[in-house]
Design a protein around this motif. Structure first.
Motif, PDB file in Angstrom:
ATOM      1  N   LEU A 165      32.888  38.337  29.739  1.00 21.77           N
ATOM      2  CA  LEU A 165      32.665  39.607  30.434  1.00 21.77           C
ATOM      3  C   LEU A 165      32.733  39.386  31.942  1.00 21.77           C
ATOM      4  CD1 LEU A 165      29.678  41.129  28.398  1.00 21.77           C
ATOM      5  CD2 LEU A 165      32.096  41.712  28.218  1.00 21.77           C
ATOM      6  N   PRO A 166      33.140  40.409  32.691  1.00 22.10           N
ATOM      7  CA  PRO A 166      33.507  41.756  32.241  1.00 22.10           C
ATOM      8  C   PRO A 166      34.854  41.760  31.521  1.00 22.10           C
ATOM      9  CG  PRO A 166      34.043  41.533  34.539  1.00 22.10           C
ATOM     10  CD  PRO A 166      33.318  40.275  34.157  1.00 22.10           C
ATOM     11  N   MET A 167      35.113  42.842  30.800  1.00 20.91           N
ATOM     12  CA  MET A 167      36.428  43.045  30.198  1.00 20.91           C
ATOM     13  C   MET A 167      37.125  44.181  30.932  1.00 20.91           C
ATOM     14  SD  MET A 167      37.539  43.734  26.208  1.00 20.91           S
ATOM     15  CE  MET A 167      37.644  45.526  26.141  1.00 20.91           C
ATOM     16  N   PHE A 168      38.373  43.946  31.300  1.00 14.60           N
ATOM     17  CA  PHE A 168      39.184  44.964  31.975  1.00 14.60           C
ATOM     18  C   PHE A 168      40.181  45.562  30.984  1.00 14.60           C
ATOM     19  CE2 PHE A 168      38.534  42.032  35.801  1.00 14.60           C
ATOM     20  CZ  PHE A 168      37.448  42.757  36.259  1.00 14.60           C
ATOM     21  N   ALA A 169      40.390  46.867  31.064  1.00 15.59           N
ATOM     22  CA  ALA A 169      41.371  47.529  30.208  1.00 15.59           C
ATOM     23  C   ALA A 169      42.776  47.005  30.509  1.00 15.59           C
ATOM     24  CB  ALA A 169      41.317  49.042  30.408  1.00 15.59           C
ATOM     25  N   SER A 170      43.634  47.047  29.479  1.00 11.77           N
ATOM     26  CA  SER A 170      44.975  46.469  29.609  1.00 11.77           C
ATOM     27  C   SER A 170      46.093  47.495  29.448  1.00 11.77           C
ATOM     28  CB  SER A 170      45.158  45.371  28.555  1.00 11.77           C
ATOM     29  OG  SER A 170      44.935  45.884  27.248  1.00 11.77           O
ATOM     30  N   ALA A 171      45.752  48.787  29.438  1.00 10.41           N
ATOM     31  CA  ALA A 171      46.754  49.808  29.119  1.00 10.41           C
ATOM     32  C   ALA A 171      47.680  50.151  30.279  1.00 10.41           C
ATOM     33  CB  ALA A 171      46.066  51.080  28.641  1.00 10.41           C
ATOM     34  N   CYS A 172      47.267  49.862  31.525  1.00  9.19           N
ATOM     35  CA  CYS A 172      48.059  50.286  32.696  1.00  9.19           C
ATOM     36  C   CYS A 172      48.958  49.154  33.182  1.00  9.19           C
ATOM     37  CB  CYS A 172      47.118  50.722  33.819  1.00  9.19           C
ATOM     38  SG  CYS A 172      47.979  51.074  35.378  1.00  9.19           S
ATOM     39  N   PRO A 173      50.276  49.308  33.116  1.00  6.88           N
ATOM     40  CA  PRO A 173      51.182  48.228  33.532  1.00  6.88           C
ATOM     41  C   PRO A 173      51.173  47.963  35.027  1.00  6.88           C
ATOM     42  CG  PRO A 173      52.431  50.201  32.992  1.00  6.88           C
ATOM     43  CD  PRO A 173      51.017  50.468  32.582  1.00  6.88           C
ATOM     44  N   GLY A 174      50.835  48.972  35.854  1.00 13.88           N
ATOM     45  CA  GLY A 174      50.742  48.738  37.292  1.00 13.88           C
ATOM     46  C   GLY A 174      49.608  47.779  37.616  1.00 13.88           C
ATOM     47  N   TRP A 175      48.466  47.969  36.975  1.00 15.02           N
ATOM     48  CA  TRP A 175      47.311  47.085  37.139  1.00 15.02           C
ATOM     49  C   TRP A 175      47.625  45.686  36.602  1.00 15.02           C
ATOM     50  CZ3 TRP A 175      43.243  44.472  38.312  1.00 15.02           C
ATOM     51  CH2 TRP A 175      42.480  43.802  37.357  1.00 15.02           C
ATOM     52  N   ILE A 176      48.257  45.616  35.437  1.00 19.35           N
ATOM     53  CA  ILE A 176      48.593  44.312  34.848  1.00 19.35           C
ATOM     54  C   ILE A 176      49.556  43.560  35.751  1.00 19.35           C
ATOM     55  CG2 ILE A 176      49.737  43.183  32.909  1.00 19.35           C
ATOM     56  CD1 ILE A 176      46.945  44.230  32.255  1.00 19.35           C
ATOM     57  N   ARG A 177      50.534  44.269  36.282  1.00 16.36           N
ATOM     58  CA  ARG A 177      51.510  43.649  37.185  1.00 16.36           C
ATOM     59  C   ARG A 177      50.803  43.053  38.402  1.00 16.36           C
ATOM     60  NH1 ARG A 177      56.972  42.331  36.651  1.00 16.36           N
ATOM     61  NH2 ARG A 177      57.949  42.252  38.692  1.00 16.36           N
ATOM     62  N   TYR A 178      49.922  43.823  38.987  1.00 18.69           N
ATOM     63  CA  TYR A 178      49.167  43.371  40.156  1.00 18.69           C
ATOM     64  C   TYR A 178      48.302  42.164  39.814  1.00 18.69           C
ATOM     65  CZ  TYR A 178      45.574  43.571  43.843  1.00 18.69           C
ATOM     66  OH  TYR A 178      44.700  43.264  44.852  1.00 18.69           O
ATOM     67  N   ALA A 179      47.611  42.236  38.676  1.00 20.29           N
ATOM     68  CA  ALA A 179      46.723  41.149  38.283  1.00 20.29           C
ATOM     69  C   ALA A 179      47.494  39.849  38.058  1.00 20.29           C
ATOM     70  CB  ALA A 179      45.961  41.533  37.014  1.00 20.29           C
ATOM     71  N   GLU A 180      48.632  39.931  37.390  1.00 16.84           N
ATOM     72  CA  GLU A 180      49.393  38.725  37.081  1.00 16.84           C
ATOM     73  C   GLU A 180      50.134  38.163  38.289  1.00 16.84           C
ATOM     74  OE1 GLU A 180      50.481  38.568  32.445  1.00 16.84           O
ATOM     75  OE2 GLU A 180      51.804  39.885  33.600  1.00 16.84           O
ATOM     76  N   ARG A 181      50.621  39.029  39.172  1.00 20.99           N
ATOM     77  CA  ARG A 181      51.445  38.566  40.290  1.00 20.99           C
ATOM     78  C   ARG A 181      50.629  38.214  41.526  1.00 20.99           C
ATOM     79  NH1 ARG A 181      57.089  39.091  39.683  1.00 20.99           N
ATOM     80  NH2 ARG A 181      57.389  38.838  37.442  1.00 20.99           N
ATOM     81  N   VAL A 182      49.465  38.806  41.687  1.00 22.86           N
ATOM     82  CA  VAL A 182      48.714  38.633  42.932  1.00 22.86           C
ATOM     83  C   VAL A 182      47.383  37.914  42.728  1.00 22.86           C
ATOM     84  CG1 VAL A 182      47.696  39.828  44.918  1.00 22.86           C
ATOM     85  CG2 VAL A 182      49.805  40.696  43.897  1.00 22.86           C
ATOM     86  N   LEU A 183      46.727  38.192  41.612  1.00 21.89           N
ATOM     87  CA  LEU A 183      45.393  37.636  41.401  1.00 21.89           C
ATOM     88  C   LEU A 183      45.470  36.307  40.647  1.00 21.89           C
ATOM     89  CD1 LEU A 183      43.621  40.971  40.423  1.00 21.89           C
ATOM     90  CD2 LEU A 183      43.888  39.966  42.697  1.00 21.89           C
ATOM     91  N   THR A 184      44.327  35.676  40.452  1.00 16.32           N
ATOM     92  CA  THR A 184      44.289  34.374  39.791  1.00 16.32           C
ATOM     93  C   THR A 184      43.880  34.518  38.333  1.00 16.32           C
ATOM     94  OG1 THR A 184      41.969  33.993  40.297  1.00 16.32           O
ATOM     95  CG2 THR A 184      43.555  33.356  41.980  1.00 16.32           C
ATOM     96  N   ASN A 185      43.939  33.390  37.618  1.00 16.31           N
ATOM     97  CA  ASN A 185      43.520  33.399  36.220  1.00 16.31           C
ATOM     98  C   ASN A 185      42.045  33.712  36.063  1.00 16.31           C
ATOM     99  OD1 ASN A 185      45.885  32.896  34.676  1.00 16.31           O
ATOM    100  ND2 ASN A 185      45.892  30.783  35.403  1.00 16.31           N
ATOM    101  N   LEU A 186      41.270  33.590  37.140  1.00 17.42           N
ATOM    102  CA  LEU A 186      39.865  33.988  37.102  1.00 17.42           C
ATOM    103  C   LEU A 186      39.744  35.463  36.749  1.00 17.42           C
ATOM    104  CD1 LEU A 186      36.847  33.467  37.674  1.00 17.42           C
ATOM    105  CD2 LEU A 186      37.304  34.051  40.073  1.00 17.42           C
ATOM    106  N   VAL A 187      40.730  36.262  37.178  1.00 20.06           N
ATOM    107  CA  VAL A 187      40.736  37.695  36.889  1.00 20.06           C
ATOM    108  C   VAL A 187      41.471  37.988  35.586  1.00 20.06           C
ATOM    109  CG1 VAL A 187      41.495  39.959  37.687  1.00 20.06           C
ATOM    110  CG2 VAL A 187      40.546  38.314  39.316  1.00 20.06           C
ATOM    111  N   THR A 188      42.654  37.397  35.389  1.00 18.97           N
ATOM    112  CA  THR A 188      43.458  37.734  34.208  1.00 18.97           C
ATOM    113  C   THR A 188      42.783  37.330  32.905  1.00 18.97           C
ATOM    114  OG1 THR A 188      44.699  35.662  34.478  1.00 18.97           O
ATOM    115  CG2 THR A 188      45.652  37.657  35.448  1.00 18.97           C
ATOM    116  N   SER A 189      41.903  36.340  32.951  1.00 19.56           N
ATOM    117  CA  SER A 189      41.201  35.934  31.736  1.00 19.56           C
ATOM    118  C   SER A 189      40.228  37.007  31.249  1.00 19.56           C
ATOM    119  CB  SER A 189      40.440  34.627  31.979  1.00 19.56           C
ATOM    120  OG  SER A 189      39.476  34.793  33.000  1.00 19.56           O
ATOM    121  N   HIS A 190      39.924  37.969  32.106  1.00 21.32           N
ATOM    122  CA  HIS A 190      39.012  39.054  31.738  1.00 21.32           C
ATOM    123  C   HIS A 190      39.751  40.271  31.174  1.00 21.32           C
ATOM    124  CE1 HIS A 190      35.282  37.377  33.386  1.00 21.32           C
ATOM    125  NE2 HIS A 190      36.023  36.894  34.367  1.00 21.32           N
ATOM    126  N   ILE A 191      41.070  40.246  31.175  1.00 17.77           N
ATOM    127  CA  ILE A 191      41.831  41.410  30.714  1.00 17.77           C
ATOM    128  C   ILE A 191      41.863  41.443  29.192  1.00 17.77           C
ATOM    129  CG2 ILE A 191      44.099  42.521  30.697  1.00 17.77           C
ATOM    130  CD1 ILE A 191      44.595  41.344  33.450  1.00 17.77           C
TER     131      ILE A 191
END
Length: 459
Positions: A165-191
């Motif tokens: 936790l926390p868990m982030f929703a995965s339905a929005c591709p704009g958010w997913i794109r941002y998370a994968e391209r800009v943020l670290t695995n510290l964030v993407t592991s919560h998706i």
């Protein structure tokens, strides 16, 4: 090769001079130019400004840029034209799936009820040569059910796993794109690992429906009508691809606005189109009236997961949810109290400014939420940039207000009450806890471009 603009302190896509910064690229033609002209050629030359896409050109490779421009009307018309030719070996079964957040746009724009809009849109698409028109609500049913189950499991493991936790929703591709391209695995592991409704619909059409019709997946050309351009990028993901048949789960994404452009160029009004019932994935059945999920502007992941978690984890039946607006109307929280203690704290974060503030709090260890419904578009999915835009590219607020009225008036159907979904879990997916469920309805997300300055972007 990436230009790295997405990790600079001032993201290029938020500069005021979008018109001069954005690049307009001609859509790639999928034929070799040797075929004769046809009735669709004049409709197929639409261009997409990269500024229309939340995941702008600053984070796309050249190859991705070329492929996203194949996600337009020209590719759609190419298949329609092939189906008119004598060589049946090249014919495709053309299926179109419509997102529920697109229907209020057509209803409000043409002053129709949402049921009339769905049937007339179906009639228009079939007049072009489309064979099947589906509603993606059933795919959202699967996505929400899988997200609910995953949240409960993560909550129960929260003391054993650092990133549960926390868990982030995965339905929005704009958010997913941002998370994968800009943020670290510290964030993407919560998706959440549940696929979005669009990609689950791809699995349903190219998997379940193809099997029901005795078709090879590569013999189906699957188009999705969606409210935003980011869905085009999502369709290109390598994990949403059937390698055995060399077939993507979604072949082409057209925005609601692009469908209206086709109507305008063919001089067709929705009011003049014959109503045709929307198809279902099940034999010769047709869809009934349009239904939606909880949530005023989206598929309602927050509300469904919140109510499910309250029941499963704390034995509490939550009938109504009260939102508390925080810094702005696009950042709201919901809490569950039991015995004077806050046991669940959820949030809805819409728009990149709120998303960045959320990520900063997570990085600083000051994050209080168990779940966040994250959407890239301010105002949610109804405000996707592929619909309800004025000529100068700004939101049409009057039309959006009408769309919200239309959407909130649609009856709500709980995913748990969809008997067809329950039947498919058993007959097609081999049970709710099967490996096939994981392979078909889930994926993984990970950072692909990490940068120490990534959180310096100013939205």
């Amino acid at each position: 090769m990436k230009c790295e603009n997405c990790t600079k302190k001032e993201c290029s896509k938020k500069q005021k001079n979008d018109d001069t910064q954005s690049t307009s690229v001609d859509a790639l033609s999928s034929n070799d130019g040797s075929e004769e002209k046809n009735e669709f050629d004049t409709l197929a030359n639409a261009k997409i400004l990269l500024s229309d896409c939340l995941a702008c050109d600053s984070c796309m490779t050249l190859e991705e840029g070329a492929r996203v421009f194949q996600q337009n009307q020209k590719e759609f018309f190419h298949i329609l034209n092939l189906n008119k030719k004598c060589d049946t070996s090249k014919h495709k079964v053309l299926a179109v799936s419509i997102c529920p957040q697109s229907l209020p746009y057509f209803a409000a724009k043409f002053n129709l009820s949402v049921n009339e809009a769905a049937k007339r849109l179906c009639g228009f698409l079939k007049s072009l040569g489309v064979h099947y028109v589906f509603d993606t609500t059933i795919a959202a049913d699967f996505s929400i059910l899988e997200s609910q189950r995953e949240f409960v499991q993560r909550y129960q493991r929260r003391n054993q796993e650092e990133h549960a936790l926390p868990m982030f929703a995965s339905a929005c591709p704009g958010w997913i794109r941002y998370a994968e391209r800009v943020l670290t695995n510290l964030v993407t592991s919560h998706i959440c690992t549940a696929k979005s409704p669009q990609q689950i619909m791809g699995s349903l059409v190219k998997g379940y429906f193809a099997r029901q019709q005795n078709l090879s997946p590569d013999k189906i050309f699957h188009v999705v009508v969606a409210p935003c351009y980011d869905k085009k990028l999502e369709a290109l993901r390598e994990d949403f691809y059937t390698a055995l048949y060399n077939s993507p789960e979604v072949d082409c994404v057209l925005t609601s606005g692009e469908i209206v452009q086709i109507m305008e160029q063919k001089n067709v009004s929705m009011k003049d189109v014959t109503e045709v019932a929307v198809d279902s994935l099940f034999d010769d059945l047709k869809e009934g009236d349009v239904v939606r999920h909880d949530g005023k502007r989206s598929d309602g992941y927050l509300e469904h997961i919140f109510k499910h978690a309250a029941k499963e984890l704390f034995g509490m039946d939550v009938k109504e949810i009260t939102y508390k607006a925080l810094k702005n109307k696009d950042f709201q929280e919901v809490t569950l109290e039991k015995d004077g203690e806050t046991v669940l704290r959820f949030a809805a974060a819409y728009g990149f400014r709120n998303i960045q503030n959320m990520v900063l709090k997570l990085k600083k260890g000051k994050f209080l939420y168990h779940f966040v419904e994250v959407l890239a578009c301010p105002g949610g999915c109804l405000n996707g940039k592929g619909q309800a835009q004025t000529e100068d590219g700004k939101p049409d607020r009057a039309l959006l207000a009408q769309m919200e009225e239309v959407y909130t008036a649609i009856p709500v159907r709980l995913p748990e009450t969809n008997l067809q979904v329950q039947k498919m879990y058993q007959d097609w997916l081999e049970g709710m806890d099967s490996k096939k469920v994981q392979d078909t309805l889930h994926t993984t997300y990970s950072a692909v471009n990490q940068s120490t300055s990534s959180l310096d972007i100013k939205w």
